[in-house]
Design a protein around this motif. Structure first.
Motif, PDB file in Angstrom:
ATOM      1  N   PRO A  32     -12.595 -17.404   3.102  1.00  0.00           N
ATOM      2  CA  PRO A  32     -12.596 -17.349   4.564  1.00  0.00           C
ATOM      3  C   PRO A  32     -13.245 -16.076   5.099  1.00  0.00           C
ATOM      4  CG  PRO A  32     -10.449 -18.040   3.756  1.00  0.00           C
ATOM      5  CD  PRO A  32     -11.244 -17.617   2.552  1.00  0.00           C
ATOM      6  N   GLY A  33     -14.172 -16.238   6.044  1.00  0.00           N
ATOM      7  CA  GLY A  33     -14.793 -15.110   6.710  1.00  0.00           C
ATOM      8  C   GLY A  33     -15.881 -14.413   5.923  1.00  0.00           C
ATOM      9  N   THR A  34     -16.020 -14.731   4.638  1.00  0.00           N
ATOM     10  CA  THR A  34     -16.960 -13.994   3.799  1.00  0.00           C
ATOM     11  C   THR A  34     -18.410 -14.288   4.156  1.00  0.00           C
ATOM     12  OG1 THR A  34     -15.357 -14.028   2.012  1.00  0.00           O
ATOM     13  CG2 THR A  34     -17.613 -13.479   1.424  1.00  0.00           C
ATOM     14  N   GLU A  35     -18.699 -15.532   4.493  1.00  0.00           N
ATOM     15  CA  GLU A  35     -20.086 -15.877   4.818  1.00  0.00           C
ATOM     16  C   GLU A  35     -20.588 -15.058   5.994  1.00  0.00           C
ATOM     17  OE1 GLU A  35     -22.926 -19.745   5.825  1.00  0.00           O
ATOM     18  OE2 GLU A  35     -20.755 -19.988   5.635  1.00  0.00           O
ATOM     19  N   ASP A  36     -19.724 -14.816   7.005  1.00  0.00           N
ATOM     20  CA  ASP A  36     -20.127 -13.998   8.148  1.00  0.00           C
ATOM     21  C   ASP A  36     -20.484 -12.588   7.705  1.00  0.00           C
ATOM     22  OD1 ASP A  36     -19.723 -16.087   9.920  1.00  0.00           O
ATOM     23  OD2 ASP A  36     -17.651 -15.519  10.337  1.00  0.00           O
ATOM     24  N   LYS A  37     -19.681 -12.010   6.823  1.00  0.00           N
ATOM     25  CA  LYS A  37     -19.950 -10.664   6.336  1.00  0.00           C
ATOM     26  C   LYS A  37     -21.265 -10.613   5.560  1.00  0.00           C
ATOM     27  CE  LYS A  37     -15.908  -9.093   7.750  1.00  0.00           C
ATOM     28  NZ  LYS A  37     -15.743  -8.092   8.808  1.00  0.00           N
ATOM     29  N   MET A  38     -21.521 -11.650   4.763  1.00  0.00           N
ATOM     30  CA  MET A  38     -22.769 -11.715   4.002  1.00  0.00           C
ATOM     31  C   MET A  38     -23.972 -11.707   4.935  1.00  0.00           C
ATOM     32  SD  MET A  38     -21.781 -14.622   1.176  1.00  0.00           S
ATOM     33  CE  MET A  38     -23.474 -14.762   0.608  1.00  0.00           C
ATOM     34  N   ARG A  39     -23.890 -12.522   5.991  1.00  0.00           N
ATOM     35  CA  ARG A  39     -25.023 -12.607   6.911  1.00  0.00           C
ATOM     36  C   ARG A  39     -25.240 -11.280   7.624  1.00  0.00           C
ATOM     37  NH1 ARG A  39     -24.854 -16.861   4.535  1.00  0.00           N
ATOM     38  NH2 ARG A  39     -26.014 -15.451   3.205  1.00  0.00           N
ATOM     39  N   VAL A  40     -24.155 -10.598   7.996  1.00  0.00           N
ATOM     40  CA  VAL A  40     -24.292  -9.303   8.663  1.00  0.00           C
ATOM     41  C   VAL A  40     -25.004  -8.316   7.740  1.00  0.00           C
ATOM     42  CG1 VAL A  40     -23.081  -7.318   9.636  1.00  0.00           C
ATOM     43  CG2 VAL A  40     -22.278  -9.630  10.138  1.00  0.00           C
ATOM     44  N   GLU A  41     -24.556  -8.221   6.493  1.00  0.00           N
ATOM     45  CA  GLU A  41     -25.185  -7.295   5.552  1.00  0.00           C
ATOM     46  C   GLU A  41     -26.673  -7.595   5.409  1.00  0.00           C
ATOM     47  OE1 GLU A  41     -23.112  -7.251   1.867  1.00  0.00           O
ATOM     48  OE2 GLU A  41     -21.266  -6.417   2.709  1.00  0.00           O
TER      49      GLU A  41
ATOM     50  N   THR B  59     -27.112   4.488  24.119  1.00  0.00           N
ATOM     51  CA  THR B  59     -28.055   5.593  24.255  1.00  0.00           C
ATOM     52  C   THR B  59     -27.344   6.933  24.079  1.00  0.00           C
ATOM     53  OG1 THR B  59     -29.438   4.314  25.769  1.00  0.00           O
ATOM     54  CG2 THR B  59     -29.726   6.709  25.786  1.00  0.00           C
ATOM     55  N   GLY B  60     -27.923   7.803  23.274  1.00  0.00           N
ATOM     56  CA  GLY B  60     -27.383   9.141  23.081  1.00  0.00           C
ATOM     57  C   GLY B  60     -26.475   9.286  21.879  1.00  0.00           C
ATOM     58  N   PHE B  61     -26.126   8.180  21.219  1.00  0.00           N
ATOM     59  CA  PHE B  61     -25.284   8.273  20.031  1.00  0.00           C
ATOM     60  C   PHE B  61     -26.140   8.475  18.776  1.00  0.00           C
ATOM     61  CE2 PHE B  61     -22.418   5.956  22.902  1.00  0.00           C
ATOM     62  CZ  PHE B  61     -21.277   6.735  22.771  1.00  0.00           C
ATOM     63  N   ASP B  62     -25.599   9.250  17.857  1.00  0.00           N
ATOM     64  CA  ASP B  62     -26.279   9.483  16.577  1.00  0.00           C
ATOM     65  C   ASP B  62     -25.907   8.421  15.542  1.00  0.00           C
ATOM     66  OD1 ASP B  62     -27.463  12.099  17.304  1.00  0.00           O
ATOM     67  OD2 ASP B  62     -25.359  12.711  17.418  1.00  0.00           O
ATOM     68  N   ALA B  63     -24.720   7.832  15.699  1.00  0.00           N
ATOM     69  CA  ALA B  63     -24.252   6.856  14.721  1.00  0.00           C
ATOM     70  C   ALA B  63     -23.317   5.865  15.375  1.00  0.00           C
ATOM     71  CB  ALA B  63     -23.542   7.550  13.557  1.00  0.00           C
ATOM     72  N   VAL B  64     -23.321   4.640  14.833  1.00  0.00           N
ATOM     73  CA  VAL B  64     -22.368   3.611  15.217  1.00  0.00           C
ATOM     74  C   VAL B  64     -21.598   3.201  13.961  1.00  0.00           C
ATOM     75  CG1 VAL B  64     -22.102   1.202  15.935  1.00  0.00           C
ATOM     76  CG2 VAL B  64     -23.648   2.717  17.198  1.00  0.00           C
ATOM     77  N   VAL B  65     -20.275   3.184  14.056  1.00  0.00           N
ATOM     78  CA  VAL B  65     -19.416   2.759  12.956  1.00  0.00           C
ATOM     79  C   VAL B  65     -18.702   1.497  13.399  1.00  0.00           C
ATOM     80  CG1 VAL B  65     -17.510   3.408  11.440  1.00  0.00           C
ATOM     81  CG2 VAL B  65     -19.141   5.153  12.209  1.00  0.00           C
ATOM     82  N   HIS B  66     -19.002   0.383  12.747  1.00  0.00           N
ATOM     83  CA  HIS B  66     -18.489  -0.912  13.182  1.00  0.00           C
ATOM     84  C   HIS B  66     -17.276  -1.313  12.347  1.00  0.00           C
ATOM     85  CE1 HIS B  66     -18.014  -4.807  14.674  1.00  0.00           C
ATOM     86  NE2 HIS B  66     -18.961  -5.469  14.009  1.00  0.00           N
ATOM     87  N   LEU B  67     -16.088  -1.186  12.952  1.00  0.00           N
ATOM     88  CA  LEU B  67     -14.835  -1.527  12.289  1.00  0.00           C
ATOM     89  C   LEU B  67     -14.141  -2.702  12.969  1.00  0.00           C
ATOM     90  CD1 LEU B  67     -13.369   2.108  11.919  1.00  0.00           C
ATOM     91  CD2 LEU B  67     -14.931   0.900  10.374  1.00  0.00           C
TER      92      LEU B  67
ATOM     93  N   GLY C 202     -32.095   4.007  19.562  1.00  0.00           N
ATOM     94  CA  GLY C 202     -32.429   5.224  18.837  1.00  0.00           C
ATOM     95  C   GLY C 202     -31.294   5.797  18.028  1.00  0.00           C
ATOM     96  N   VAL C 203     -30.266   4.987  17.770  1.00  0.00           N
ATOM     97  CA  VAL C 203     -29.152   5.428  16.915  1.00  0.00           C
ATOM     98  C   VAL C 203     -29.650   5.526  15.477  1.00  0.00           C
ATOM     99  CG1 VAL C 203     -26.863   4.833  16.042  1.00  0.00           C
ATOM    100  CG2 VAL C 203     -27.446   4.381  18.440  1.00  0.00           C
ATOM    101  N   GLY C 204     -29.317   6.609  14.807  1.00  0.00           N
ATOM    102  CA  GLY C 204     -29.872   6.837  13.478  1.00  0.00           C
ATOM    103  C   GLY C 204     -29.128   6.187  12.335  1.00  0.00           C
ATOM    104  N   ARG C 205     -27.829   5.905  12.522  1.00  0.00           N
ATOM    105  CA  ARG C 205     -27.036   5.404  11.389  1.00  0.00           C
ATOM    106  C   ARG C 205     -26.052   4.331  11.858  1.00  0.00           C
ATOM    107  NH1 ARG C 205     -25.706   9.381   6.515  1.00  0.00           N
ATOM    108  NH2 ARG C 205     -27.917   9.666   7.040  1.00  0.00           N
ATOM    109  N   TYR C 206     -25.901   3.302  11.035  1.00  0.00           N
ATOM    110  CA  TYR C 206     -25.006   2.179  11.347  1.00  0.00           C
ATOM    111  C   TYR C 206     -24.183   1.903  10.099  1.00  0.00           C
ATOM    112  CZ  TYR C 206     -23.701  -2.619  12.816  1.00  0.00           C
ATOM    113  OH  TYR C 206     -23.026  -3.762  13.160  1.00  0.00           O
ATOM    114  N   LEU C 207     -22.857   2.079  10.203  1.00  0.00           N
ATOM    115  CA  LEU C 207     -21.953   1.828   9.085  1.00  0.00           C
ATOM    116  C   LEU C 207     -21.103   0.614   9.403  1.00  0.00           C
ATOM    117  CD1 LEU C 207     -20.731   5.489   8.378  1.00  0.00           C
ATOM    118  CD2 LEU C 207     -22.746   4.311   7.467  1.00  0.00           C
ATOM    119  N   PHE C 208     -21.066  -0.329   8.468  1.00  0.00           N
ATOM    120  CA  PHE C 208     -20.398  -1.606   8.693  1.00  0.00           C
ATOM    121  C   PHE C 208     -19.286  -1.807   7.677  1.00  0.00           C
ATOM    122  CE2 PHE C 208     -20.159  -6.230   7.757  1.00  0.00           C
ATOM    123  CZ  PHE C 208     -19.701  -6.667   8.994  1.00  0.00           C
TER     124      PHE C 208
END
Length: 339
Positions: free
Chosen positions: A133-142, A63-71, A101-107
């Motif tokens: 390896p690991g690519t299928e997880d990234k595909m599902r997230v996108e 709550t209160g964040f404008d954006a989340v950057v997932h690294l 209510g976060v407006g932007r999500y960068l993955f």
């Protein structure tokens, strides 16, 4: 903007937090501090950090964040835990962000999972190869996070080339970073077999700049966009990297190796670096030789010894050592160690 960076104490996260703060954004970190002590040189000035496990995040935390950057992501580990963190938790974070209510999500994803385009007419970056390896997880997230987009929630996906360069929490398990260390500590560099294999590369600070540009770009420019982050000039063979290292560190011997690195790399990587250039004006500033020279200075200046370099700064080795010491359990959750 108020920005939450998941994985703020990682290799890229540490630099991204510095870049965002320097641009005037109010940054909060989210990290379980597994790699907090993997610092070369002076301790970085970390932002205020939530130590909640990514798997336990709720909308109230965002709550209160404008954006989340997932690294945040785990190194390759066997079992369900990798999928729980790298797939399910990443999608759950998207749902929680939207509900808060976060407006932007960068993955953050990786180019190294990309295969060759099936059709030249496909727009944007190439598809992902689920066999790697690991690519299928990234595909599902996108796919699953893109489905959440709407007028008030803008997700974007940055597929990063293999990173290199200095971060206060440097990684010795990345190819270029490791080659510089090998040259310093052993006097030789293993040259991967197969000149036909090219690897797109991007400096860690350029990667952070790409996220900054996507953070502030108009919503219509980045909404549901998939960007390849790198450049043509830093898409190189292992031999070219090794030669750059030997040019920087005289006396380095080049040794042929049959090892192809940490995982499969396609012999032809089909990427579209123009898309992010056109969309947000991203232009990488760091070349291969620049990164090699930077790392050479940093490694020598830190007084680093080889045992520490090849253990503490190798993410998988460090994580396994923490498990052996009982600091994390089999689910890669922090444990209190009684002394």
């Amino acid at each position: 903007m108020r920005v939450l960076i998941a994985g703020s104490q990682g290799y890229l996260g540490t630099v991204t937090a510095q870049v965002f703060s320097g641009a005037g954004h109010e940054v909060t970190g989210l990290d379980t501090c597994l790699f907090a002590g993997c610092v070369m040189g002076s301790d970085p000035l970390d932002p205020p950090t939530l130590t909640t496990d990514l798997r336990d995040i709720t909308p109230a935390d965002l709550t209160g964040f404008d954006a989340v950057v997932h690294l945040a992501a785990l190194p390759v580990v066997p079992g369900q835990v990798e999928k729980d963190v790298n797939h399910h938790a990443a999608v759950r974070l998207g749902h929680a962000a939207k509900e808060a209510g976060v407006g932007r999500y960068l993955f953050a994803s990786e180019i190294t999972g990309q295969g060759v385009r099936a059709h030249d007419s496909l727009p944007g970056p190439a598809g992902l190869d689920p066999s790697l390896p690991g690519t299928e997880d990234k595909m599902r997230v996108e796919e699953e996070v893109a489905a959440l987009s709407g007028p008030a929630f803008v997700p974007a996906f940055l597929r990063l080339a293999t990173m290199f360069g200095f971060s206060p929490r440097v990684r010795s398990d990345l190819p270029l970073n490791r080659m510089v260390g090998e040259a310093i500590f052993t006097g030789e560099v293993a040259v991967p077999a197969g000149e036909r294999i090219v690897r797109p590369m991007v400096h860690v600070r350029d990667a952070a700049d790409a996220f900054l540009r996507c953070l502030t770009a108009p919503a219509g420019v980045v909404n549901r966009a998939v960007f390849d982050v790198g450049s043509e000039s830093t898409t190189v063979t292992g031999t070219k990297i090794a030669c750059a290292v030997s040019d920087e560190i005289p006396g380095t011997m080049l040794r042929a190796s049959r090892l192809g690195g940490s995982g499969p790399v396609p012999s032809r990587v089909d990427v579209d670096f123009d898309r992010i250039r056109r969309a947000v004006g991203f232009e990488p500033r760091w070349g291969i030789a620049d990164g090699v020279a930077e790392l050479h200075r940093a490694y020598v200046g830190s007084g680093m010894n080889p045992d520490t370099f090849f253990s503490r700064f190798d993410r998988r080795v460090h994580l396994l050592a923490m498990q052996d010491a009982g600091e994390v359990d089999e689910q890669v959750r922090r444990q209190e160690v009684l002394v």
